[in-house]
Design a protein around this motif. Structure first.
Motif, mmCIF file in Angstrom:
data_model
loop_
_atom_site.group_PDB
_atom_site.id
_atom_site.type_symbol
_atom_site.label_atom_id
_atom_site.label_comp_id
_atom_site.label_asym_id
_atom_site.label_seq_id
_atom_site.Cartn_x
_atom_site.Cartn_y
_atom_site.Cartn_z
ATOM 1 N N THR A 73 -19.814 69.471 -12.787
ATOM 2 C CA THR A 73 -19.311 69.317 -11.571
ATOM 3 C C THR A 73 -18.996 70.745 -10.968
ATOM 4 O O THR A 73 -18.302 71.407 -11.623
ATOM 5 C CB THR A 73 -17.949 68.522 -11.703
ATOM 6 O OG1 THR A 73 -18.261 67.280 -12.356
ATOM 7 C CG2 THR A 73 -17.202 68.228 -10.535
ATOM 8 N N ARG A 117 -25.473 70.099 -0.663
ATOM 9 C CA ARG A 117 -25.262 68.733 0.018
ATOM 10 C C ARG A 117 -25.392 68.458 1.568
ATOM 11 O O ARG A 117 -25.232 69.499 1.961
ATOM 12 C CB ARG A 117 -23.909 68.125 -0.430
ATOM 13 C CG ARG A 117 -23.431 67.628 -1.939
ATOM 14 C CD ARG A 117 -24.243 66.556 -1.995
ATOM 15 N NE ARG A 117 -24.143 65.969 -3.310
ATOM 16 C CZ ARG A 117 -22.980 65.170 -3.802
ATOM 17 N NH1 ARG A 117 -22.282 64.604 -2.740
ATOM 18 N NH2 ARG A 117 -23.007 64.877 -4.842
ATOM 19 N N SER A 138 -22.467 68.381 -9.469
ATOM 20 C CA SER A 138 -23.878 68.848 -9.545
ATOM 21 C C SER A 138 -24.493 68.262 -11.146
ATOM 22 O O SER A 138 -23.837 68.200 -11.958
ATOM 23 C CB SER A 138 -23.864 70.340 -9.573
ATOM 24 O OG SER A 138 -23.981 70.810 -8.392
ATOM 25 N N SER A 198 -13.793 72.677 -6.461
ATOM 26 C CA SER A 198 -13.748 72.506 -5.081
ATOM 27 C C SER A 198 -13.737 74.055 -4.612
ATOM 28 O O SER A 198 -13.472 74.865 -5.271
ATOM 29 C CB SER A 198 -12.471 71.963 -4.704
ATOM 30 O OG SER A 198 -11.521 72.631 -5.096
ATOM 31 N N ARG A 223 -25.040 63.812 1.877
ATOM 32 C CA ARG A 223 -25.458 62.710 0.949
ATOM 33 C C ARG A 223 -26.524 62.016 1.434
ATOM 34 O O ARG A 223 -26.698 60.882 1.174
ATOM 35 C CB ARG A 223 -24.244 61.444 0.856
ATOM 36 C CG ARG A 223 -22.973 62.305 -0.225
ATOM 37 C CD ARG A 223 -22.168 61.047 -0.073
ATOM 38 N NE ARG A 223 -20.852 61.570 -1.023
ATOM 39 C CZ ARG A 223 -20.669 61.609 -2.199
ATOM 40 N NH1 ARG A 223 -21.834 61.178 -2.892
ATOM 41 N NH2 ARG A 223 -19.674 62.247 -2.884
ATOM 42 N N TRP A 228 -17.856 68.547 -5.505
ATOM 43 C CA TRP A 228 -18.851 67.539 -5.714
ATOM 44 C C TRP A 228 -19.625 67.763 -6.935
ATOM 45 O O TRP A 228 -19.732 68.919 -7.778
ATOM 46 C CB TRP A 228 -19.597 67.514 -4.457
ATOM 47 C CG TRP A 228 -20.391 68.684 -4.119
ATOM 48 C CD1 TRP A 228 -21.499 69.022 -4.657
ATOM 49 C CD2 TRP A 228 -20.074 69.935 -3.242
ATOM 50 N NE1 TRP A 228 -22.112 70.461 -4.299
ATOM 51 C CE2 TRP A 228 -21.128 70.900 -3.525
ATOM 52 C CE3 TRP A 228 -18.882 70.337 -2.720
ATOM 53 C CZ2 TRP A 228 -20.832 72.059 -2.738
ATOM 54 C CZ3 TRP A 228 -18.649 71.345 -2.055
ATOM 55 C CH2 TRP A 228 -19.900 72.410 -2.114
#
Ligand SMILES: Nc1nc2c(c(=O)[nH]1)N[C@H]1C(S)=C(S)[C@@H](COP(=O)(O)OP(=O)(O)OC[C@H]3O[C@@H](n4cnc5c(N)ncnc54)[C@H](O)[C@@H]3O)O[C@H]1N2
Ligand code: MOO
Length: 353
Positions: free
Chosen positions: A344, A314, A306, A347, A317, A304
């Motif tokens: 970013t 998170r 940043s 993952s 959301r 996700w």
């Protein structure tokens, strides 16, 4: 205290086994106690007796015979294996084996799990049902647990009204007091909810005066606004206010007040929940001497984004001002590398909760 009262508490002293586990050699199956060499596929042996689970010792197994034995019953002297009833014709006076016995099979040996003197549950472990039953199984009755730290929580803001009040113009219902008290409880502490303080440094100082606690946590008034009273009151009284590289949770203060450690969190309810979970929860666990983190972690399946220079934590959301959205939150996602440099997070972060 009693074992049951120890649920969700942190163990203060090791639980040491006072009995072997298992306490005696016993059968793991309903079947026949045998000498391995004698119980061969196709052979028939006389059944010389029954051994139910219960007090007392069975007679020794006579050579050339077998005994019916139930799960948990003591193995007779001379036997070295159990043949499950399913591998026989199930006979009562004579039994024919469909399969040969295997030495040691289906026998639980005395002490193979724990021995007298072994530490079964170590000091510092968070006690749940499994740990408590393990302690019971080795003879524990009373256990010592760590004292729960008293944690004072203080919500600040002139706009706040207590739950149960219909808010007037510009007013909002104080949800942070409930949030913080619940977070403290969940972390293993005892919440001491202080009366809400208004938006002046004097009100904050008065609210904290004479507080009896192991830790103080405030919410709100920690940023750079003209009316940020927590910062104004405490910045030159032993609390350091910093911009922390996380989102949410940027404005935070840490230090001591009246000799008591204090964590000053931002006021947005989602920021409170996130900063407590990431920062204060760890402080409470440390005070309890509990090595285990508050929330179990699992790898995240997706990455996700940043913002540059901050780690985006998170919580599904949920926007920071949307308290009611928080009803959906069950855990947090933490980026793997901490602070984002590229904007970013890759993952593979950790999901907690
Ligand atoms: N110029 C800047 N403004 C802001 C910055 C910044 O860096 N520069 N940071 C923003 C960030 S990030 C946050 S977070 C907030 C935190 O501000 P405060 O810690 O001073 O929090 P408050 O202003 O007191 O409250 C924020 C928000 O939350 C509501 N609130 C407060 N207390 C409660 C409560 N007990 N129950 C429910 N809701 C509460 C309050 O009404 C506000 O809407 O600052 C940004 N600004
Ligand atoms: O960092 Mo603030 O805590 O975004 O909401």
């Amino acid at each position: 205290m009693s074992l049951i009262d120890g649920m969700d508490r942190v163990l203060a002293e090791d639980v040491v086994a006072t009995v072997d586990g298992p306490a005696f050699d016993n059968s793991a199956m309903d079947g026949y106690a045998v000498r391995t060499a004698e119980a061969v596929a196709g052979r028939t042996l006389p059944v010389s007796g029954d051994i139910p689970a219960g007090p007392g010792l069975p007679a020794p197994l006579a050579p050339g015979t077998t005994m019916r034995i139930m799960t948990g019953a003591p193995l007779p002297q001379g036997a070295d294996a159990v043949v499950p009833v399913e591998a026989t014709d199930g006979g009562v006076e004579r039994v024919t084996f469909a399969e040969s016995a295997v030495a040691g099979a289906h026998v639980r040996r005395r002490g193979e799990d724990v021995r007298v003197g072994d530490v079964v549950v170590a000091a510092g472990v968070l006690l749940g049902s499994w740990q408590l039953s393990a302690a019971a199984s080795v003879g524990a009755v009373e256990i010592a647990v760590r004292r729960k730290p008293r944690i004072a929580v203080l919500a600040t803001g002139d706009e706040l009204v207590p739950p149960g009040t219909v808010p007037g113009p510009g007013q909002i219902i104080d949800s942070n007091s409930t949030l913080l008290a619940a977070l403290v409880k969940g972390a293993g502490g005892v919440p001491v909810v202080l009366p809400r303080a208004g938006d002046t440094p004097e009100a904050v100082i008065a609210a904290l005066d004479g507080v009896d606690a192991d830790l103080i946590v405030t919410a709100g008034g920690a940023s750079v606004g003209a009316y940020d009273p927590v910062k104004a009151a405490l910045a030159d009284r032993g609390v350091s206010f910093r911009a922390v590289a996380m989102q949410p949770g940027k404005p935070q203060g840490i230090g001591t007040v009246q000799g008591i450690p204090i964590a000053c969190l931002p006021g947005n309810p989602v920021s409170v929940a996130v900063t407590f979970s990431v920062v204060v929860g760890a402080m409470v666990r440390t005070m309890l001497g509990a090595p285990e983190p508050l929330m179990p972690a699992a790898p995240a399946a997706v990455g996700w984004a940043s913002p540059h220079g901050r780690a985006s934590v998170r919580s599904r959301r949920v926007r920071s001002e949307r308290c009611a959205e928080a009803r959906h939150v069950r855990g947090l996602a933490l980026p793997p590398g901490g602070v984002a440099r590229q904007g970013t997070s890759p993952s593979g972060g950790a999901c907690r909760g």
